[in-house]
Design an enzyme around this catalytic site. Structure first.
Site, PDB file in Angstrom:
ATOM      1  CG  ASP A 122      -8.460  -0.600   6.536  1.00  0.00           C
ATOM      2  OD1 ASP A 122      -8.274  -0.185   5.280  1.00  0.00           O
ATOM      3  OD2 ASP A 122      -7.305  -0.366   7.110  1.00  0.00           O
TER       4      ASP A 122
ATOM      5  CE  LYS B 242       0.817   2.160  14.830  1.00  0.00           C
ATOM      6  NZ  LYS B 242       0.666   1.956  13.297  1.00  0.00           N
TER       7      LYS B 242
ATOM      8  CB  VAL C 281      -5.700  -2.111   4.567  1.00  0.00           C
ATOM      9  CG1 VAL C 281      -6.095  -3.346   4.402  1.00  0.00           C
ATOM     10  CG2 VAL C 281      -4.223  -1.827   5.282  1.00  0.00           C
TER      11      VAL C 281
ATOM     12  CD  GLU D 124      -1.175   0.447   3.777  1.00  0.00           C
ATOM     13  OE1 GLU D 124      -1.550   1.723   3.561  1.00  0.00           O
ATOM     14  OE2 GLU D 124      -1.198  -0.101   4.744  1.00  0.00           O
TER      15      GLU D 124
ATOM     16  CE  LYS E 219      -6.440   7.055   5.964  1.00  0.00           C
ATOM     17  NZ  LYS E 219      -6.897   7.504   7.329  1.00  0.00           N
TER      18      LYS E 219
HETATM   19  N1  PSU Z   1      -2.207   1.264  10.791  1.00  0.00           N
HETATM   20  C1  PSU Z   1      -0.830   1.690  10.633  1.00  0.00           C
HETATM   21  N2  PSU Z   1      -0.135   2.416   9.728  1.00  0.00           N
HETATM   22  C2  PSU Z   1      -0.920   2.720   8.665  1.00  0.00           C
HETATM   23  C3  PSU Z   1      -2.255   2.578   8.693  1.00  0.00           C
HETATM   24  C4  PSU Z   1      -2.972   1.960   9.661  1.00  0.00           C
HETATM   25  O1  PSU Z   1      -0.065   1.148  11.564  1.00  0.00           O
HETATM   26  O2  PSU Z   1      -0.150   3.537   7.760  1.00  0.00           O
HETATM   27  C5  PSU Z   1      -3.002   3.141   7.568  1.00  0.00           C
HETATM   28  C6  PSU Z   1      -3.221   1.904   6.676  1.00  0.00           C
HETATM   29  O3  PSU Z   1      -3.295   2.584   5.223  1.00  0.00           O
HETATM   30  C7  PSU Z   1      -4.736   1.898   6.726  1.00  0.00           C
HETATM   31  C8  PSU Z   1      -5.234   2.970   7.317  1.00  0.00           C
HETATM   32  O4  PSU Z   1      -5.623   1.224   5.963  1.00  0.00           O
HETATM   33  O5  PSU Z   1      -4.062   3.634   7.862  1.00  0.00           O
HETATM   34  C9  PSU Z   1      -6.654   3.098   7.989  1.00  0.00           C
HETATM   35  O6  PSU Z   1      -7.147   4.269   8.037  1.00  0.00           O
HETATM   36  P1  PSU Z   1      -8.345   4.532   8.896  1.00  0.00           P
HETATM   37  O7  PSU Z   1      -8.549   4.227  10.169  1.00  0.00           O
HETATM   38  O8  PSU Z   1      -8.734   6.072   8.498  1.00  0.00           O
HETATM   39  O9  PSU Z   1      -9.460   3.477   7.842  1.00  0.00           O
END
Ligand code: PSU
Ligand code: MN
Length: 300
Positions: A138, A155, A102, A21, A82
């Protein structure tokens, strides 16, 4: 879509390809470590005998297998969006540049015919989601798109028990690579169980192929613990996470800005230590993902 000829050839010849990604580059790590890491991850995949395909969107066109120059550009250019699933049609129509999450990387990888995708961490159910309803797209994508995602768990900025519940509801297998505990990204311990431990690459490939053969739509999540020597002290990292969450709250950070804000703040609060862990766990996932993709090609 624009597919790198080497990647295209490999897909056509049933050779192992691993998708990567670009949100991790544009919104997950600071420049220049982001670019350095992205290139090292690609090299790691090559060293393990597979072909990397970093995915992003350039001038509204999905690119599968970005060049090193394009990766550099994603690492330093300001204003790269993004893009998750819902952003794709707008970004295509407006011919914009966007990094893929993702979810959107899974969509594009699937369209290109790539089964295995390596990243660091996935999005999930955020803490406080009972109120905010902040659940990463995701998770929905894992429910419907046929791509296997290798990550280091999620995380602790997320609510890990709820993330597991959500994945169960959505029918997503959550596997532990040589572990029965869900890794928590910076550390290998979350205190939570995965559905199944898998012992080796062969077993991973068998599960992937059974899922495809039986038309059980959707992804598979393979969680791979960070190697001990790169793991963070759990007290140090948890304090940083708590503090970052509090800052996000105070500053009114919301929606798609939440995850990038937390990642950046945690790096600052740990004086860069968390970034080093992050880099090593992605490299480790790349090695495992490459081996699994080789095994999938072999067994197909
Ligand atoms: N978690 C990480 N590093 C990242 C991301 C998540 O430790 O770079 C990124 C990934 O691209 C994931 C996105 O798909 O953040 C999720 O964002 P959101 O929570 O806004 O869906
Ligand atoms: Mn969100």
């Amino acid at each position: 879509m624009k597919i790198n000829p080497i990647v295209q050839q490999a897909i056509l010849n049933n050779q192992p390809v691993v998708a990567l990604e670009s949100t991790i580059i544009s919104h997950g790590m600071p420049y220049p470590k982001n670019v350095e890491t992205a290139l090292r991850v690609e090299q790691m995949i090559k060293d393990h005998g597979a072909i990397p395909a970093t995915i992003g969107i350039i001038d509204g066109e999905p690119v599968v297998g970005m060049t090193p120059e394009e990766i550099e550009e994603f690492g330093k250019r300001k204003g790269i969006l993004k893009a998750s699933r819902r952003d794709l049609p707008v970004i295509y129509a407006k011919k914009l540049w966007a990094a893929t999450t993702v979810a959107s990387t899974m969509i594009i990888a699937n369209q290109a015919g790539i089964e295995v995708f390596v990243t660091g961490g996935i999005g999930g159910v955020h803490r406080g989601a009972q109120e905010t309803m902040d659940i990463s797209a995701d998770l929905q994508e894992l429910a419907k798109t046929n791509v296997t995602v290798i990550c280091a768990g999620a995380k602790a900025i997320l609510d890990l028990p709820l993330t597991l519940e959500y994945l169960e509801t959505m029918g997503v297998p959550v596997l532990g690579f040589q572990t029965s505990e869900l890794p928590a990204f910076y550390t290998s311990h979350s205190g939570l169980k995965v559905d199944y431990a898998i012992d080796n690459y062969q077993e991973a490939a068998q599960i992937i192929l059974e899922k495809r053969k039986n038309n059980l739509a959707g992804g598979i999540l393979i969680t791979n613990p960070i190697p001990d020597q790169y793991a963070m002290d759990s007290k140090v990292i948890n304090e940083a996470i708590e503090k970052a969450l509090k800052m996000a709250n105070e500053q009114g950070i919301k929606g798609k800005d939440t995850t990038p804000f937390l990642l950046k703040t945690i790096v600052e609060l740990t004086g860069g230590d968390s970034l080093e862990s992050n880099i090593h766990l992605v490299l480790n996932n790349a090695a495992v993902g490459a081996e699994i993709s080789k095994e999938v090609c072999k067994q197909k």
